[in-house]
Design a protein around this motif. Structure first.
Motif, short mmCIF file in Angstrom:
data_model
loop_
_atom_site.label_atom_id
_atom_site.label_comp_id
_atom_site.label_asym_id
_atom_site.label_seq_id
_atom_site.Cartn_x
_atom_site.Cartn_y
_atom_site.Cartn_z
N LEU A 133 -2.17 -2.56 -5.35
CA LEU A 133 -1.92 -1.54 -4.27
C LEU A 133 -0.44 -0.98 -4.39
O LEU A 133 -0.27 0.21 -4.44
CB LEU A 133 -2.48 -2.00 -2.80
CG LEU A 133 -3.60 -2.12 -2.57
CD1 LEU A 133 -4.09 -2.60 -0.96
CD2 LEU A 133 -4.62 -0.98 -2.77
N THR B 225 -5.93 3.45 0.82
CA THR B 225 -4.67 2.66 1.01
C THR B 225 -4.06 2.92 2.10
O THR B 225 -3.76 3.98 2.35
CB THR B 225 -3.92 2.45 -0.21
OG1 THR B 225 -4.77 2.70 -1.48
CG2 THR B 225 -2.83 1.26 -0.16
N ASP B 226 -3.55 2.00 3.08
CA ASP B 226 -2.46 2.13 4.08
C ASP B 226 -1.14 1.98 3.47
O ASP B 226 -0.71 1.06 3.32
CB ASP B 226 -2.64 1.16 5.08
CG ASP B 226 -1.81 1.25 6.21
OD1 ASP B 226 -1.06 2.32 6.16
OD2 ASP B 226 -2.07 0.74 7.29
N VAL C 271 1.87 -0.66 2.51
CA VAL C 271 2.24 -1.15 1.47
C VAL C 271 3.65 -0.96 1.22
O VAL C 271 4.39 -1.77 0.47
CB VAL C 271 1.42 -0.43 0.52
CG1 VAL C 271 1.74 -0.59 -1.04
CG2 VAL C 271 -0.03 -0.55 0.47
N ALA D 270 0.57 2.71 -5.26
CA ALA D 270 1.28 3.66 -4.27
C ALA D 270 2.26 4.29 -4.99
O ALA D 270 3.03 5.41 -4.52
CB ALA D 270 1.74 2.84 -2.85
N ALA E 242 -3.36 7.15 -3.89
CA ALA E 242 -3.67 5.77 -3.01
C ALA E 242 -4.21 6.11 -1.70
O ALA E 242 -5.03 5.40 -1.22
CB ALA E 242 -2.12 4.96 -3.20
N ARG F 252 -3.32 -6.97 -3.51
CA ARG F 252 -1.74 -6.32 -2.93
C ARG F 252 -1.00 -5.72 -3.96
O ARG F 252 -0.52 -4.53 -3.90
CB ARG F 252 -1.14 -7.39 -2.01
CG ARG F 252 -0.18 -7.20 -1.03
CD ARG F 252 -0.12 -5.96 -0.42
NE ARG F 252 -1.25 -5.81 0.73
CZ ARG F 252 -1.00 -6.32 1.90
NH1 ARG F 252 0.03 -6.87 2.40
NH2 ARG F 252 -1.90 -6.02 3.01
#
Lengths: 303, 268
Positions: free
Chosen positions: B147, B163-164, B168, B151, B158, B144
């Motif tokens: 990520l 990646t959402d 994030v 981002a 990302a 996490r």
């Protein structure tokens, strides 16, 4: 049509004090005054898009200068101009540093806040200008000292200030100056590529804005009869100015006025204690010596 | 506290002007928990952090998400609005009187040779270090955390690797707010507070973040130390009321000479 509308509005505003109560006149004074400050901010913050969050510094410098000069026997009518000039000097220093070093957006906000805070801390620590207690102006009711027995005099002065600010902005808007400013806001890089002297115009905008705000500072001082470092140099005042311009529409001619007409009356019932003191003073029509003002930090009206 | 701000700013380039007010809410939460339920702030900071996490995620999801693409100025104004709302609801709920949380720890001092050490401050300092360490472990050694940093570096990239980003962002904002909540609860026995305190706290934490360097956790920590040392020295050698002058002058200098801060990467 547009002219007719404007003239009618002006006529209504000119005639209003004859029918309004003292309390309502006070509210209108505050509306005009904040509209004027927001209009001045609008030049640099709205049109040029250079977000300054330290305009309170100019209010403070203008007010302090005029009040201190009155102690030396110089009429505030003159002190007003001196104060505004000093505010413009401060504006040019902040502008020079900020624009020369290419600070934008958030960084410029912080720089202006930092300068206003430095002014606030200095004013509250230099005893010659009243220190943390601030300055109090003795009420004499002498028009030559920018003081009036009649509430309506303040009403017309504030109205005149607002019209002056709006006039200046209207003038700027129509000229190359205004168009350059808008262009700088939209795309500074493109402006520079086309050969617009962006630095010069941003500086000019800042100086004009600071000058007008400094004028407002004198009005503030002689309307409230007190200057406290925490209120005139504080961040809350800068924020008050900004939200009026932004809610009404930053970068438009009538936006700041609209914003002030919406927000100022909303804020009155829950306004800062020093305004409350002022309102309490004017409510029974006859004014006595200004009430002592509490030292509580000002509470801001909900936005 | 500055650590939380660094996270929010570093990751999302959103300027959170509501930071100090969120902290004040953390303080009041600790206040309510200790007066109503008798929970010591050194325990309840966990609850405050959790509550502020929820608030942070809500603000992010409901408001910030909508204007991430807008210019910085718009975000500043939005967060200023959030700050005003938070401050004034605190004013409505708790009134303008300064409050202070009582904790038995706050009355203890240790004698260490010639020095008196305030136990409460020591515990707060220790917990701040632990939280900073935990946060950097999280950021640098968990999925996490990676990520979040990804981002921050390149939202588009990302997104490309699946990646959402919005999620994030919400996590980052929530964690940032949680840090503030914890910090608020932890300093509540030391520092008397009232609703308008939020604004000056925001400004102080901006000072720290700018001086230390945007988006650098180490920078935020060192910036915090630097600002407090500068202020204490100023208070000793000049007048105590002039101490803020030093941090603001330092801020102006740093802004002009090295806007990325002492430990920051060059701003893009």
């Amino acid at each position: 049509m547009k002219w007719a509308l404007g003239l009618t509005a002006l006529a209504v505003l000119l005639g209003l004090p004859t029918v309004l109560s003292g309390y309502a006149v006070t509210i209108f004074v505050l509306i005009f005054f904040y509209a004027f400050l927001a209009q001045a901010w609008n030049i640099v913050g709205g049109y040029a898009g250079q977000l300054s969050a330290g305009h309170a510094a100019f209010v403070g410098v203008g007010g302090y200068t005029a009040a201190l000069l009155l102690d030396r026997g110089i009429t505030p009518w003159l002190g007003m101009l001196v104060g505004a000039a000093l505010a413009a000097v401060l504006g040019s220093i902040i502008g020079y540093l900020g624009f020369r070093f290419g600070l934008r957006g958030f960084y410029l906000v912080l720089l202006t806040v930092a300068f206003a805070e430095v002014c606030r801390i200095l004013a509250s620590n230099i005893d010659a200008v009243g220190g943390a207690v601030g300055l109090y102006i003795t009420f004499t009711g002498n028009p030559r000292q920018f003081q009036f027995q009649d509430q309506r005099a303040y009403y017309y002065l504030a109205l005149a200030l607002m019209l002056l600010g709006t006039g200046v902005v209207a003038l700027i808007e129509r000229r190359r100056f205004g168009i350059y400013l808008t262009a700088i806001r939209e795309d500074e890089g493109a402006c520079e590529a086309l050969g617009v002297p962006t630095f010069k115009y941003k500086m000019l905008a800042m100086v004009v804005s600071a000058f007008l705000t400094g004028l407002g500072g004198t009005f503030y001082a002689f309307y409230l009869f007190s200057l406290q470092p925490n209120t005139v140099f504080g961040i809350p005042l800068s924020v008050e100015i900004i939200i009026r311009a932004v809610i009404g529409g930053a970068g438009t001619l009538l936006g700041p006025i609209l914003g002030s007409f919406i927000l100022t009356p909303l804020g009155v019932p829950i306004s800062p204690p020093h305004h409350q003191a002022r309102l309490a003073m004017t409510a029974p029509e006859k004014r006595t010596a200004p009430a002592p003002i509490s030292n509580r930090p000002p509470t801001r009206p909900a936005a | 506290m500055a650590v939380g701000l660094t996270l929010i700013f570093g990751v999302m380039r959103v300027v959170n002007f509501a930071h100090g007010d969120m902290m004040v809410w953390g303080m009041y939460l600790a206040f309510v928990l200790s007066t109503r339920a008798g929970i010591d702030p050194y325990v309840s900071f966990v609850v405050c952090a959790a509550a502020l996490f929820v608030l942070g995620v809500a603000v992010q999801r409901g408001l910030v998400d909508r204007i991430l693409a807008a210019p910085h100025e718009m975000q500043i104004l939005l967060m200023l609005g959030v700050a005003l709302v938070l401050e004034n609801t605190a004013l409505l709920a708790f009134g303008p009187e300064p409050a202070r949380v009582r904790s038995p720890l706050a009355r203890l001092t240790w004698d260490v040779g010639p020095l008196y050490v305030d136990v409460a401050r020591l515990v707060t300092f220790g917990l701040a270090i632990v939280l900073t360490l935990a946060l950097s472990l999280f950021l640098f050694h968990t999925e996490r955390g990676r990520l979040i940093r990804a981002a921050a570096d390149n939202p588009y990239g990302a997104m490309v690797i699946g990646t959402d980003v919005r999620r994030v962002y919400a996590t980052a904002f929530g964690i940032g707010a949680a840090c503030v909540g914890a910090a608020g609860a932890l300093v509540s026995p030391i520092l008397p507070f009232q609703p308008p305190t939020g604004l000056s706290l925001s400004v102080t934490s901006f000072n720290i973040v700018i001086i230390g360097g945007m988006g650098s956790l180490l920078g935020a920590f060192i910036g915090g130390l630097l600002v407090s040392v500068a202020e204490s020295l100023g208070a000793v050698f000049l007048r105590p009321s002039l101490k803020e002058l030093f941090s603001f002058s330092l801020l102006i200098l740093i802004l002009l000479l090295r806007p990325a801060g002492l430990f920051g990467r060059r701003a893009s």
